[in-house]
Enzyme design. Structure first.
Site, PDB file in Angstrom:
ATOM      1  N   GLY A 845       7.587  -9.658  -6.151  1.00 18.26           N
ATOM      2  CA  GLY A 845       6.889 -10.406  -5.098  1.00 18.26           C
ATOM      3  C   GLY A 845       6.292  -9.573  -3.977  1.00 18.26           C
ATOM      4  O   GLY A 845       5.290  -9.946  -3.396  1.00 18.26           O
ATOM      5  N   GLU A 846       6.922  -8.448  -3.635  1.00 16.58           N
ATOM      6  CA  GLU A 846       6.497  -7.736  -2.426  1.00 16.58           C
ATOM      7  C   GLU A 846       5.846  -6.382  -2.688  1.00 16.58           C
ATOM      8  O   GLU A 846       5.219  -5.814  -1.807  1.00 16.58           O
ATOM      9  CB  GLU A 846       7.725  -7.513  -1.530  1.00 16.58           C
ATOM     10  CG  GLU A 846       8.289  -8.790  -0.996  1.00 16.58           C
ATOM     11  CD  GLU A 846       9.750  -8.644  -0.638  1.00 16.58           C
ATOM     12  OE1 GLU A 846      10.066  -8.660   0.540  1.00 16.58           O
ATOM     13  OE2 GLU A 846      10.582  -8.512  -1.554  1.00 16.58           O
ATOM     14  N   MET A 847       6.062  -5.857  -3.903  1.00 15.99           N
ATOM     15  CA  MET A 847       5.744  -4.467  -4.191  1.00 15.99           C
ATOM     16  C   MET A 847       4.364  -4.027  -3.702  1.00 15.99           C
ATOM     17  O   MET A 847       4.230  -3.021  -2.995  1.00 15.99           O
ATOM     18  CB  MET A 847       5.868  -4.256  -5.710  1.00 15.99           C
ATOM     19  CG  MET A 847       5.583  -2.882  -6.194  1.00 15.99           C
ATOM     20  SD  MET A 847       6.689  -1.652  -5.574  1.00 15.99           S
ATOM     21  CE  MET A 847       5.640  -0.789  -4.465  1.00 15.99           C
TER      22      MET A 847
END
Ligand code: FES
Ligand code: FES
Length: 886
Positions: A845-847
């Site tokens: 989700g954040e990479m």
């Protein structure tokens, strides 16, 4: 009043309307057609309210009903239903263009109007037609895909059945449509503000106009007499602790004696209509005694600075990290760079405002307070409400949620609604405006960083030192955790033998810092990855080669001392090399003249499964031999519903249409932690597999796969799985910062290709490329959607976005990304199954948010030779740096 006759979705209706009634209100409130959404404050900025009037896509918030006599209106509900969808709705679902789905109905209506007049639009025509429709989740890439696919459907070149993956085929690695995508595309999924409770009171909140002040008096006498007002409550009317708490109990639901921040809530007005509540709230008179306002951490740490909270010093947390001897290593290094970097306070900017509803269900001792909102941590929220409101019997339900990106790890408007429902003993709705939602929510922390990075003569990293001072804002949401997250992932992709870091967390009178996509790593990675380029240049080495030769290798340790056995970063570099070579070659031809092309890269190794992390998921074999999954796994757009369904179908061997999800209600699920930190695939997916394995074992033992078979054999049909992340040894050592980090890592290389106009300082992103190894891919569309969304937010963070408290109050002052600012994105996927991941998967989700900003900043430097140290890199800053360089 005016009489108006209109056709809505093919049926004729007659209305008597006031002159200023807008179509959006008529549709949502009178017709209960809630497919048209409201994000902006009816300023025509969001496009979520788009419908078709007389064949044209229009923003319904700007249309006065009085002017629409004889008009023909089509809303998203008029296009198709989940059982009989329109081809455009099919195209959005099958393209993976529906993430949170809040923008989707408006997007679909603009698409319909476009394709009605031009069934074969090119990308530029699509961008033009949808330029007024905002999306925060997708980076617009899959929306453009959806419009293109819809055109092909409409032109008869293909059909949904030909595009739809076989539901009986493989479950993993296939883009099966999300379970909720079609109801969102048809406008029938209920978001918080779509929930209509009978006789509910509407709420408005009196908010502080001061940044820091004592409350001397609250005078409600005039307001109480105003039309429609049913009551006004203050902190004295709250029976519990009146505290919002994740780490420290420092934030009141309603302030009593003192405000710490502009917009702090002081009183709640309940009235029959929203307008009446707002008018009365404005009539409540507060007198203040202003206190000094601490605008940044340095002011707050200065000697003699006023202490914002009596119980906690302004410098409320500090954590060092020491690995090896960095100062000694720097003294002996061949090359050293040194620089200061800052990042801005930023808004996570979910499209949906912070609406909640609350009501009492049952009577007497059984009376249960039900709060419906957008939380990504429903059990934590419920427990906090119980304590804060002094009421035990609470249920929290998650409505469909219009994005969150970390903002909903914390309580925002739930305390207001819950307190009001208990006090007024009535159902209530609190639907704050966008401007108010911005005032009341937490924000991405600003970092102030001082960095040194050193290497030997061969270009091998020797040491890294960093001091990062974090603006906690007025309240401790997850500030300590942000400091720790930055430290757990501090050394990124690299082997850095000597590290000396210090993270400091400081209260100010700014908005509370909270969880925001990446939370900590985006800020320190901006500094590290900028310094990597500076050092590569000083050494005279290509920045990509420099990164590759410094990759951590299996068996080496990260900054916390934790050793990793899997580190597939060098292999990812190999996969990425051809894209890098191509981009550098193209840029080399555009190095003169006012428009200069540059290429920048940055990398990261994002952690999944933090120290002590645990999950809990239950499965129940149903009488029809399907499975119900009970898990508090929020899905505000990431695709967690898909993940659970596809894993369960694959592991359990049960058709996807027989997998049911119960994920949004505290009464039927157990604590699972937040849908944050990219952890749900790893932790909930892992827990689900453990539960399914128990069920399968029971089936094997009785030799039957049926509900009947298990029951007859006296076996349970309900099983609970609980995954525990490895690093359970505890937090980092408070003196050395050594200890466990994350159980697994996602590897990523981000490349920005930009053009800088050296006359104006403007930057145009030509293309972004992301190379990612996140282990096994469960759903390619969902994976790509997360990568795209993270990149788009990362570019905004690098170039445009900044939240200024009290000034940023809509989607223009925030500089929301649009179709116009969107750009092509390439995705390179490697799949190295992770030893401890569910089916080898991790989380994503954040990479791409983490390493995008430094990639863009490095590309700007490559283009025009100026380095921006303070985000965002606005045209003004770039132009000033170019002028200074001349
Ligand atoms: S609500 Fe109509 S454009 Fe935003
Ligand atoms: S899918 Fe567009 S705002 Fe979430």
């Amino acid at each position: 009043m005016k009489k108006v006759v209109m056709k809505i979705n093919g049926k004729s209706h007659q209305f008597i309307v006031e002159p200023d009634r807008v179509l959006l209100d008529l549709l949502r409130e009178d017709m209960l057609l809630t497919g048209a959404k409201q994000s902006c404050d009816r300023k025509g900025q969001c496009g979520a309210c788009t419908v078709i009037v007389n064949g044209k896509a229009v923003r319904s918030c700007l249309q006065k009903v009085a002017n629409l006599d004889g008009a023909e209106v089509i809303t998203v509900e008029g296009l198709g239903t989940p059982d009989n969808p329109h081809l455009i709705q099919e195209a959005y679902v099958l393209s993976g263009a529906v993430q949170c789905g809040f923008c989707t109905p408006g997007m679909i209506m603009s698409t319909k109007a476009l394709l009605d007049r031009n069934p074969n639009p090119d990308v530029e025509e699509i961008k033009k037609a949808l330029e007024h429709n905002l999306c925060r989740c997708t980076g617009y890439a899959k929306i453009i895909d959806a419009v293109t696919l819809a055109g092909r459907f409409i032109r008869g070149e293909t059909t949904p059945d030909k595009v739809r993956p076989d539901p009986n085929g493989p479950k993993i690695g296939v883009s099966h449509p999300r379970p909720s995508a079609m109801i969102k595309a048809c406008g029938v999924a209920a978001f918080s503000a779509d929930i209509k409770l009978q006789d509910a009171l509407e709420l408005a909140v009196v908010r502080s106009t001061e940044h820091h002040a004592k409350i001397k008096s609250i005078n409600t006498s005039e307001a109480e007499k105003m039309p429609g007002v049913m009551g006004i409550m203050t902190a004295d009317d709250i029976k519990g602790t009146n505290r919002i708490v994740i780490i420290f109990p420092d934030q009141p639901i309603l302030c009593k004696d003192k405000v710490q921040c502009l917009g702090d809530p002081i009183a709640i007005v309940a009235a029959q209509t929203k307008n009446q509540a707002v008018a009365a709230a404005e009539a409540v008179k507060i007198t203040y005694e202003p206190l000094p306002v601490l605008k940044n951490p340095r002011e707050a740490m200065a000697e003699g600075a006023i202490q914002i909270h009596q119980e906690w010093p302004n410098l409320c947390f500090a954590q060092p990290q020491i690995k090896g001897d960095a100062e000694k290593a720097i003294a002996a290094s061949a090359v050293v760079v040194e620089a200061n970097f800052t990042t801005q306070i930023n808004h996570q900017a979910p499209l949906e405002p912070e609406a909640t509803v609350a009501y009492i269900e049952g009577e007497g001792e059984d009376a249960q307070l039900v709060v419906v909102g957008r939380s990504i941590q429903i059990h934590g929220m419920m427990a906090n409400l119980q304590e804060a409101l002094g009421y035990e019997n609470v249920r929290y339900e998650e409505a469909y949620s219009g994005g969150q990106f970390g903002i909903k790890a914390a309580m925002t408007s739930e305390g207001i609604s819950g307190a009001a429902a208990l006090h007024f003993k009535r159902s209530v709705r609190y639907i704050p405006s966008l401007a108010e939602s911005m005032l009341l929510t937490n924000k991405r922390h600003a970092f102030d960083m001082k960095v040194k990075l050193a290497a030997d003569k061969d270009g091998k990293l020797t040491a890294f030192t960093i001091e990062y001072i974090v603006d906690n804002g007025a309240y401790q949401i997850i500030g300590i955790y942000v400091i720790m997250r930055a430290m757990w992932m501090l050394s990124g992709s690299y082997n850095i033998p000597n590290i000396n870091a210090m993270g400091k967390l400081v209260y100010t009178n700014n908005p509370a810092g909270g969880a925001a996509r990446g939370a900590g790593p985006p800020q320190v990675t901006f500094a590290l990855e900028s310094a990597m380029d500076m050092l590569a240049e000083k050494i005279g080495m290509d920045p990509f080669k420099f990164r590759k030769i410094n990759s951590l290798l299996p068996g080496q340790s990260v900054s916390t001392g934790m050793v990793y056995e899997q580190w597939p970063f060098p292999e990812l570099c190999d996969a990425f090399q051809p894209s890098y070579d191509r981009a550098k070659k193209e840029a080399a031809d555009l190095k003169s003249g006012p428009i200069r092309r540059g290429v920048g890269i940055a990398t990261h190794a994002f952690g999944i499964g933090g120290p002590g992390d645990a999950g809990r998921v239950a499965v129940e074999l149903d009488p029809d031999d399907g499975i119900t999954i009970f898990a508090a796994v929020a899905d505000p757009g990431e695709g967690n519903d898909s993940m659970l369904t596809q894993i369960a179908s694959h592991v359990g061997g049960i058709p996807m249409n027989k997998i049911r999800l119960v994920t949004r209600d505290t009464d039927h699920t157990a604590e699972m932690g937040p849908a944050a930190a990219s952890r749900m695939t790893y932790m909930a997916g892992g827990s689900l597999i453990l539960a399914l394995e128990q069920l399968k074992k029971a089936m094997e033992e009785v030799g039957s796969k049926t509900y009947e078979g298990l029951r007859k054999a006296g076996k349970a049909t309900h099983y609970v799985g609980s995954k525990q992340a490895a690093g359970q040894e505890g937090p980092l050592d408070p003196v050395t910062g050594q200890g466990p980090s994350f159980e697994s890592r996602v590897h990523n290389i981000q490349m920005a290709e930009v053009e800088v106009n050296t006359d104006t300082g403007e930057v145009r992103v030509i293309k972004m490329t992301t190379a990612v190894d996140a282990g096994t891919v469960i759903n390619p569309h969902n994976l790509e959607g997360q990568l795209h969304g993270g990149i788009d937010q990362g570019v905004g963070y690098a170039l445009r976005e900044e939240y200024i408290h009290g000034k940023t109050n809509d989607w223009n002052t925030f500089k929301f990304p649009t179709m116009k600012t969107s750009f092509p994105m390439d995705v390179i996927i490697k799949e190295t199954p992770r030893v401890k991941g569910p089916l080898g998967a991790t989380g994503i989700g954040e990479m791409t948010m983490v390493s995008t900003a430094p990639a863009v900043i490095n590309a700007i430097y490559d283009a025009c030779g100026v380095r921006i140290y303070n985000l965002p890199a606005t045209p003004e800053k770039i132009k000033a740096a170019l002028t200074a360089k001349k």
